[in-house]
Design a protein around this motif. Structure first.
Motif, PDB file in Angstrom:
ATOM      1  N   ASP A   1      -2.173  -9.549  -4.311  1.00  0.00           N
ATOM      2  CA  ASP A   1      -1.361  -8.995  -3.225  1.00  0.00           C
ATOM      3  C   ASP A   1      -1.013 -10.099  -2.238  1.00  0.00           C
ATOM      4  O   ASP A   1      -1.826 -11.005  -1.975  1.00  0.00           O
ATOM      5  CB  ASP A   1      -2.122  -7.876  -2.523  1.00  0.00           C
ATOM      6  CG  ASP A   1      -1.198  -6.884  -1.839  1.00  0.00           C
ATOM      7  OD1 ASP A   1       0.024  -7.132  -1.808  1.00  0.00           O
ATOM      8  OD2 ASP A   1      -1.694  -5.850  -1.340  1.00  0.00           O
ATOM      9  N   ALA A   2       0.181 -10.016  -1.633  1.00  0.00           N
ATOM     10  CA  ALA A   2       0.615 -11.015  -0.643  1.00  0.00           C
ATOM     11  C   ALA A   2       1.762 -10.437   0.171  1.00  0.00           C
ATOM     12  O   ALA A   2       2.556  -9.628  -0.328  1.00  0.00           O
ATOM     13  CB  ALA A   2       1.042 -12.315  -1.306  1.00  0.00           C
ATOM     14  N   ALA A   3       1.832 -10.874   1.435  1.00  0.00           N
ATOM     15  CA  ALA A   3       2.899 -10.435   2.332  1.00  0.00           C
ATOM     16  C   ALA A   3       3.395 -11.627   3.124  1.00  0.00           C
ATOM     17  O   ALA A   3       2.612 -12.507   3.496  1.00  0.00           O
ATOM     18  CB  ALA A   3       2.416  -9.336   3.266  1.00  0.00           C
ATOM     19  N   VAL A   4       4.701 -11.643   3.420  1.00  0.00           N
ATOM     20  CA  VAL A   4       5.303 -12.704   4.217  1.00  0.00           C
ATOM     21  C   VAL A   4       6.111 -12.056   5.336  1.00  0.00           C
ATOM     22  O   VAL A   4       6.919 -11.149   5.082  1.00  0.00           O
ATOM     23  CB  VAL A   4       6.213 -13.609   3.355  1.00  0.00           C
ATOM     24  CG1 VAL A   4       6.962 -14.609   4.241  1.00  0.00           C
ATOM     25  CG2 VAL A   4       5.404 -14.338   2.300  1.00  0.00           C
ATOM     26  N   PHE A   5       5.869 -12.509   6.577  1.00  0.00           N
ATOM     27  CA  PHE A   5       6.645 -12.033   7.711  1.00  0.00           C
ATOM     28  C   PHE A   5       8.007 -12.723   7.699  1.00  0.00           C
ATOM     29  O   PHE A   5       8.097 -13.950   7.625  1.00  0.00           O
ATOM     30  CB  PHE A   5       5.916 -12.318   9.017  1.00  0.00           C
ATOM     31  CG  PHE A   5       6.691 -11.951  10.246  1.00  0.00           C
ATOM     32  CD1 PHE A   5       7.373 -12.934  10.958  1.00  0.00           C
ATOM     33  CD2 PHE A   5       6.755 -10.638  10.686  1.00  0.00           C
ATOM     34  CE1 PHE A   5       8.091 -12.606  12.096  1.00  0.00           C
ATOM     35  CE2 PHE A   5       7.461 -10.307  11.823  1.00  0.00           C
ATOM     36  CZ  PHE A   5       8.145 -11.275  12.526  1.00  0.00           C
ATOM     37  N   ILE A   6       9.066 -11.934   7.787  1.00  0.00           N
ATOM     38  CA  ILE A   6      10.419 -12.494   7.763  1.00  0.00           C
ATOM     39  C   ILE A   6      10.954 -12.673   9.182  1.00  0.00           C
ATOM     40  O   ILE A   6      11.319 -13.779   9.587  1.00  0.00           O
ATOM     41  CB  ILE A   6      11.377 -11.604   6.934  1.00  0.00           C
ATOM     42  CG1 ILE A   6      10.846 -11.441   5.506  1.00  0.00           C
ATOM     43  CG2 ILE A   6      12.787 -12.207   6.905  1.00  0.00           C
ATOM     44  CD1 ILE A   6      10.697 -12.725   4.732  1.00  0.00           C
TER      45      ILE A   6
ATOM     46  N   GLY B   1       3.761 -10.655  -3.359  1.00  0.00           N
ATOM     47  CA  GLY B   1       2.714 -10.704  -4.373  1.00  0.00           C
ATOM     48  C   GLY B   1       3.101  -9.963  -5.634  1.00  0.00           C
ATOM     49  O   GLY B   1       4.281  -9.749  -5.922  1.00  0.00           O
ATOM     50  N   ALA B   2       2.082  -9.541  -6.370  1.00  0.00           N
ATOM     51  CA  ALA B   2       2.284  -8.837  -7.629  1.00  0.00           C
ATOM     52  C   ALA B   2       1.784  -7.402  -7.579  1.00  0.00           C
ATOM     53  O   ALA B   2       1.710  -6.735  -8.621  1.00  0.00           O
ATOM     54  CB  ALA B   2       1.561  -9.586  -8.757  1.00  0.00           C
TER      55      ALA B   2
ATOM     56  N   GLY C   1       8.441  -8.569  -4.550  1.00  0.00           N
ATOM     57  CA  GLY C   1       9.709  -9.276  -4.408  1.00  0.00           C
ATOM     58  C   GLY C   1      10.676  -8.614  -3.455  1.00  0.00           C
ATOM     59  O   GLY C   1      11.668  -9.239  -3.058  1.00  0.00           O
ATOM     60  N   GLU C   2      10.439  -7.380  -3.025  1.00  0.00           N
ATOM     61  CA  GLU C   2      11.348  -6.680  -2.129  1.00  0.00           C
ATOM     62  C   GLU C   2      10.958  -6.916  -0.672  1.00  0.00           C
ATOM     63  O   GLU C   2       9.806  -7.226  -0.360  1.00  0.00           O
ATOM     64  CB  GLU C   2      11.328  -5.174  -2.412  1.00  0.00           C
ATOM     65  CG  GLU C   2      11.920  -4.779  -3.747  1.00  0.00           C
ATOM     66  CD  GLU C   2      11.934  -3.268  -3.952  1.00  0.00           C
ATOM     67  OE1 GLU C   2      12.661  -2.810  -4.859  1.00  0.00           O
ATOM     68  OE2 GLU C   2      11.216  -2.551  -3.213  1.00  0.00           O
ATOM     69  N   THR C   3      11.951  -6.729   0.210  1.00  0.00           N
ATOM     70  CA  THR C   3      11.689  -6.744   1.647  1.00  0.00           C
ATOM     71  C   THR C   3      11.727  -5.318   2.165  1.00  0.00           C
ATOM     72  O   THR C   3      12.336  -4.428   1.557  1.00  0.00           O
ATOM     73  CB  THR C   3      12.725  -7.595   2.401  1.00  0.00           C
ATOM     74  OG1 THR C   3      14.035  -7.049   2.174  1.00  0.00           O
ATOM     75  CG2 THR C   3      12.684  -9.047   1.939  1.00  0.00           C
TER      76      THR C   3
END
Length: 249
Positions: free
Chosen positions: A134-139, A166-167, A201-203
């Motif tokens: 799992d992974a998250a990125v702040f946009i 993430g996956a 892969g989605e936002t």
């Protein structure tokens, strides 16, 4: 029943007193009596009346101390016990006690002011995600960027944009507010902000309604992402937050 401290010293003193008094007792039958006048009794003896103690009937020649003598013996024994306890306690204490260090705490949220904006959050201890992969990125902040100035008692919408990097699909995830119970001088929100199901892969845009307090100051509100069971999914990541400066009327 517990024995008092210094019990060994007390027993020794008791034997000493018993021997000292027993030396004044008449000799039993069959023992030779020394010739010559008997020595005068010592002044200030335990009996306290100028007469040597007399064996009690049926005691086999053993002495029984009179009440004043028993009180005096107890005083001597108690004094010795006190001395022993004092000596042991003093020897076990350090000469200079070392003060316990007080942990240094960072500034509390309640003490923050508009001058502190933007607040730089520190990283929590490193930890892997709850779900492997799992992974998250702040946009970005879509609305209400850090240190935006707003009026008191207003209602507005805060929106963050994040990416599932993430996956692991985000299903039933939400942002949980950390500083509960909410105080009257804080910005008010719902405690759990839902996140739409998001595939890898989605936002996703995450939004919540914010009501500012009537008192001027700084609103600094933090959230952590949790899964459908309520467990924090990224314990090693900084909280998501918003920071608003509430100006006076």
């Amino acid at each position: 029943m517990d024995h008092p401290s210094g019990g060994l010293a007390t027993s020794a003193e008791l034997r000493t007193v018993h021997l000292a008094v027993g030396s004044q007792a008449p000799r039993s039958a069959g023992e030779a009596t020394p010739s010559g006048p008997a020595p005068p009794p010592p002044s200030g003896d335990l009996a306290g009346g100028g007469r040597p103690p007399v064996p009690a009937p049926g005691s086999g020649g053993r002495l029984r101390l009179s009440r004043p003598a028993a009180i005096a013996a107890a005083a001597v024994i108690a004094g010795a016990a006190v001395l022993v306890v004092t000596f042991v306690n003093r020897g076990s204490e350090p000469e200079e006690p070392t003060p316990t260090p007080t942990p240094t705490a960072g500034p509390s949220i309640a003490a923050l002011s508009p001058a502190d904006c933007p607040v730089r959050a520190t990283n929590p201890p490193s930890a892997p995600p709850l779900h492997k992969g799992d992974a998250a990125v702040f946009i970005e902040d879509v609305t209400l960027a850090d240190c935006s100035r707003v009026g008191p008692g207003q209602t507005m919408t805060k929106i963050w944009r994040l990416k599932n990097a993430g996956a692991v699909p985000w299903k039933g995830y939400s942002l949980r507010r950390l500083d509960l119970k909410q105080q009257a001088d804080q910005c008010q929100t719902i405690p759990d902000v839902p996140i739409k199901d998001t595939r890898p892969g989605e936002t996703v845009d995450i939004q919540t309604v914010v009501t500012t307090p009537r008192k001027p100051g700084l609103c600094y509100v933090r959230f952590k992402m949790v899964d459908s069971s309520g467990a924090v999914v990224f314990p090693g990541s900084r909280p998501i937050n918003f920071q608003l400066i509430v100006e006076g009327p």
